[in-house]
Design an enzyme around this catalytic site. Structure first.
Site, PDB file in Angstrom:
ATOM      1  N   HIS A   1      -7.755  -5.305  -0.153  1.00 49.21           N
ATOM      2  CA  HIS A   1      -6.541  -4.549   0.064  1.00 49.21           C
ATOM      3  C   HIS A   1      -5.762  -5.035   1.290  1.00 49.21           C
ATOM      4  O   HIS A   1      -4.541  -5.085   1.284  1.00 49.21           O
ATOM      5  CB  HIS A   1      -6.875  -3.065   0.207  1.00 49.21           C
ATOM      6  CG  HIS A   1      -5.667  -2.193   0.281  1.00 49.21           C
ATOM      7  ND1 HIS A   1      -4.765  -2.114  -0.756  1.00 49.21           N
ATOM      8  CD2 HIS A   1      -5.187  -1.383   1.254  1.00 49.21           C
ATOM      9  CE1 HIS A   1      -3.780  -1.274  -0.415  1.00 49.21           C
ATOM     10  NE2 HIS A   1      -4.015  -0.829   0.797  1.00 49.21           N
TER      11      HIS A   1
ATOM     12  N   SER B   1       0.837  -1.201   0.000  1.00 51.30           N
ATOM     13  CA  SER B   1       0.000   0.000   0.000  1.00 51.30           C
ATOM     14  C   SER B   1       0.878   1.260   0.000  1.00 51.30           C
ATOM     15  O   SER B   1       1.758   1.388  -0.848  1.00 51.30           O
ATOM     16  CB  SER B   1      -0.942  -0.066   1.210  1.00 51.30           C
ATOM     17  OG  SER B   1      -1.943   0.906   1.137  1.00 51.30           O
TER      18      SER B   1
ATOM     19  N   ASP C   1      -9.034  -6.021  -4.740  1.00 53.15           N
ATOM     20  CA  ASP C   1      -8.674  -4.860  -3.912  1.00 53.15           C
ATOM     21  C   ASP C   1      -9.635  -3.713  -4.265  1.00 53.15           C
ATOM     22  O   ASP C   1      -9.774  -3.345  -5.425  1.00 53.15           O
ATOM     23  CB  ASP C   1      -7.222  -4.472  -4.237  1.00 53.15           C
ATOM     24  CG  ASP C   1      -6.638  -3.435  -3.278  1.00 53.15           C
ATOM     25  OD1 ASP C   1      -7.382  -2.538  -2.836  1.00 53.15           O
ATOM     26  OD2 ASP C   1      -5.426  -3.513  -2.994  1.00 53.15           O
TER      27      ASP C   1
END
Lengths: 372, 372
Positions: free
Chosen positions: B346, B152, B313
Site C-alpha cells: 500500500h 489511499s 497491497d
C-alpha cells in the site's frame, strides 16, 4: 489449579517429579502438571499412537463425545471413519507447557510462594513444550508414535518432535505452518503484546489478585482473528453491513460487532500471561536451536513429513511455506507437500474439513517404518 | 491553533465565514480554518491547477524546497520535470477537515467554549472534506481543475470531487484506493480505534488538558504500519534479526524495534481524535451518499479517471480494486486502469516513484476537455 476452564473429564498427571526440566532459555521447572486427553484404543503392539499438538489457544480436548454436547476445536475432523479416525488410531492430546487449560503455566501456583507465577514464570520455547509431551508419551508407555500432527503453532511442535526424537516418530503432519515465523507475523505479535503489556491492569504480569488486563487481551484477540481469516471470508460474512449506526465509535459495522464479540468471548477462556508466553514461543521458534544450524537439525528427521499450505493464509504466507518446503527437501526429508485454497485462510485447518481430509488421512498413514 | 506541528510557511485561510457548512451526518461547522500550500504558477487562463489530496495522516505540504532541508510526504514525486511537474502545473494541497495539521479538527478550539472540541467535534465524512476543498479552490479563484489526485484516503477524496463537481474537474488520479473500504480493512480500523478508546487517558476524547492517550495511539500506528507494508518488504528489511535479546517482552526483534519507533514518532505529529475521525471517514466512505445509489453517483463522473492498483497491497486488496474498476466501467466512466507490483504494498504510492511516474504523468495530462 488454573483459573481458566477446562473439561472435568480431562486427565491430569504430574511429570518431572524426580528430575526438573531444564529450560532452553535458562531456569528449571519441576512437578509439571499436564492436562491431556486420549481417544480410541492403543493396539497390542502400541504402534497406532498419534500425538495431536494444539495451536496457540487450543487445549487438550479436540473432541467431545456427542452425548457431552460440547464441541472440541477439531470436533469435525475426528471420529470413527474421519480423517482423525478414532477406530484406527489411539490419539493423545495435551495442553502445552505455559498454557492455561490445565497444564502448568503462568497462572499456576508457583511452589515457592503458593501464588500464581505471573511475572516469575520462566521463558519457554517450543522445544520445552515438546520435552514435556515426550515425557507424557513415555508415562503412557508408548515407545514410538505413528504420527505427530498439528496446525499452526501445533505444526511447529510436530516438526520439533521429528528433529529431537527422530527414532520415535514415523510421520509428521504439519498444517498451515512454516519452519519459522515471518517478520510481519512477529510484527502482529508485537502489536498484540503491546496491547496487553500497556493495559493499566497488567502490572508486569502480576494481576491475579486484581483485575486482569482484559481490554488489552481483547484487543490482541481481535487482531489475531483478522490474521486468521481472509478479506474474502470477511467480505462474504459481513461485507459493509451495519450493526448499530448509533455507535459511532463502537460496533457501527457488523464486522466490528463480530470482532468485539470474539475479543470478549476469549476473556472467559484465556489468560493474558499464557497468551504472551505462547506468542513469544511462536516468534522464537527455530528448529535448529541447540544444533549446529537449521539444516543439520532438519537433516535429523527420519519421519515422512506432510506439509500443507493454504495459498491465501495471511499469517503463514505461501512464500514462507515454499521456503520451508525447499529447506526440508534440501535437508533430505521425505516430503509430501500440498498447496490448497480456502477462503478461511489460516483458520482453514480448524474449519475446512473437506480440503484437508485426504491430506491428513494420507499423512498419518504413510508407512515410514517399512523404509527405515 | 492546533497542538500538532506544521510548517510556518503553510498558508491559512478561514472559510465558511458567511454561511456554515452543513455536515452530512448532521450538525454544522463555520469559520473553518484551512491550512494549504501551493506549488508552481497558475497560468493566465487558470487551466493548469491540480488539487492534491493527502492520505490518512498526511498534511498540506507534500513538498519542501531543497533549501528548507525538510522533506514532504511526496517529496520524491514532485518538482520540475517530475511526475508532479511544478514547471507545468499549479498544485494546491490542503490539510483535510478533521485533521490536526492546521485545518479545523477535534484539537481546534470550539468557539462555544474556547477549549478544544474533543468529544464535541461532529462526525465528518469524505464529502464534507471535499466541500471544504471546493471552497478553498473557489477562494483561490480557480473555476475548474485540470486534475484531482490522491492516494489511499486521498483517492477517495479525488473520486468524490468527480462525483460532486463533475463539471469542475477534467482528470481524476486515484492511487491504491478502492471505491469502498473492505470488511477486513474496517476490522483493522476497529482494532486501532479500540486501542485508542481503551487507553486510560482517552477520557472520551476530552484529554487536551491532561495526558493524551499516547499508548493507544502508538499501538494503532504500529498496526497501521503493518497494513501499509508487505511481508516481503519486512522480510527483506528485518527478517528475523534480533535487536535486544534482553528485552523479552519488548523489542527483542528488529521488526519490533522498527514498529515501536514508528509508534513513538507518530505521537509527535498526530492527534488521537483526528486519527479516530479520519479512520471512521475511511470506513464510511460511500461515493453514493446523497445520491440514489452508487452507480448513479458514479454515472455523474465526466472526468477521465485513472485508477492504479498495487497487486500486493494488503490494505486495499486487488480484488476490491478490480471491483471498483468494474463499477466505474459499468457506470460509463472513461477509465485507465493499471495494476503494478511493488514490495512496498500500500505504501508504494508514497515511496516507489519509478513505478508510478508514467501513470501519474499520463493521468494528470489526459485531455478530457477536448472530448466534453
Amino acid at each position: 489449579m488454573s483459573f481458566y476452564g477446562f473439561s472435568m473429564a480431562v486427565q491430569k498427571v504430574t511429570l518431572f517429579t524426580e528430575q526438573a526440566l531444564n529450560l532452553h532459555f535458562g531456569g528449571q521447572l519441576d512437578r509439571i502438571e499436564v492436562a491431556y486427553q486420549t481417544y480410541g484404543r492403543l493396539n497390542a503392539d502400541k504402534s497406532n499412537a498419534v500425538l495431536i499438538c494444539h495451536a496457540l489457544t487450543g487445549d487438550a480436548e479436540p473432541y467431545f463425545e456427542q452425548e457431552e454436547g460440547r464441541k472440541g476445536w477439531w470436533q469435525s475432523f475426528m471420529g470413527e471413519g474421519l480423517a482423525l479416525d478414532t477406530s484406527r488410531y489411539f490419539f493423545i492430546c495435551s495442553n502445552v507447557l505455559g498454557g492455561c487449560k490445565g497444564s502448568t503455566g503462568p497462572s499456576s501456583p508457583n511452589p515457592l510462594s503458593g501464588k500464581p507465577y505471573g511475572s516469575q514464570f520462566p521463558h519457554i520455547v517450543v522445544q520445552d513444550m515438546v520435552r514435556v509431551q515426550h515425557e507424557l508419551v513415555a508415562y503412557l508407555g508408548i515407545p514410538r508414535l505413528q504420527a505427530v500432527i498439528g496446525g499452526s503453532f501445533g505444526g511447529m511442535q510436530a516438526t520439533q518432535w521429528a528433529v529431537d526424537y527422530p527414532d520415535e516418530v514415523d510421520n509428521i503432519v504439519n498444517l498451515c505452518s512454516s519452519l519459522t515465523f515471518s517478520a510481519e507475523a512477529i510484527g502482529f505479535n508485537h502489536v498484540m503484546r503491546q496491547a496487553i503489556v500497556n493495559d493499566p491492569n497488567f502490572n508486569r504480569g502480576d494481576y491475579y489478585a486484581g483485575e486482569p488486563p482484559h481490554r488489552g487481551l481483547a484487543i490482541a484477540r481481535m487482531l489475531g482473528m483478522l490474521t486468521y481469516r481472509t478479506d474474502i471470508q470477511l467480505a462474504k460474512a459481513f461485507g459493509r453491513a451495519t450493526k448499530n449506526e448509533g455507535a459511532f465509535w463502537g460496533d457501527y459495522f457488523q464486522v466490528e460487532s463480530y470482532l468485539s464479540y470474539q475479543g470478549e468471548k476469549f476473556l472467559e477462556r484465556f489468560d493474558a500471561n499464557s497468551y504472551l508466553h505462547l506468542l513469544r514461543a511462536l516468534d522464537l521458534y527455530d528448529a535448529g536451536l541447540g544444533y549446529a544450524n537449521l539444516k543439520s537439525a532438519l537433516a535429523r528427521i527420519k519421519a515422512r513429513y506432510t506439509l500443507v499450505a493454504v495459498t491465501n493464509d495471511q499469517l503463514f504466507k505461501l512464500v514462507d511455506l515454499r521456503k520451508s518446503r525447499q529447506l526440508l527437501e534440501q535437508s533430505g526429508v521425505r516430503l509430501d507437500y500440498h498447496e490448497i485454497s480456502s477462503d478461511y485462510g489460516h483458520d482453514a485447518f480448524l474449519v475446512d474439513y473437506d480440503i484437508f481430509e485426504a491430506k491428513i488421512r494420507d499423512g498419518l498413514a504413510s508407512a515410514a517404518v517399512s523404509e527405515s
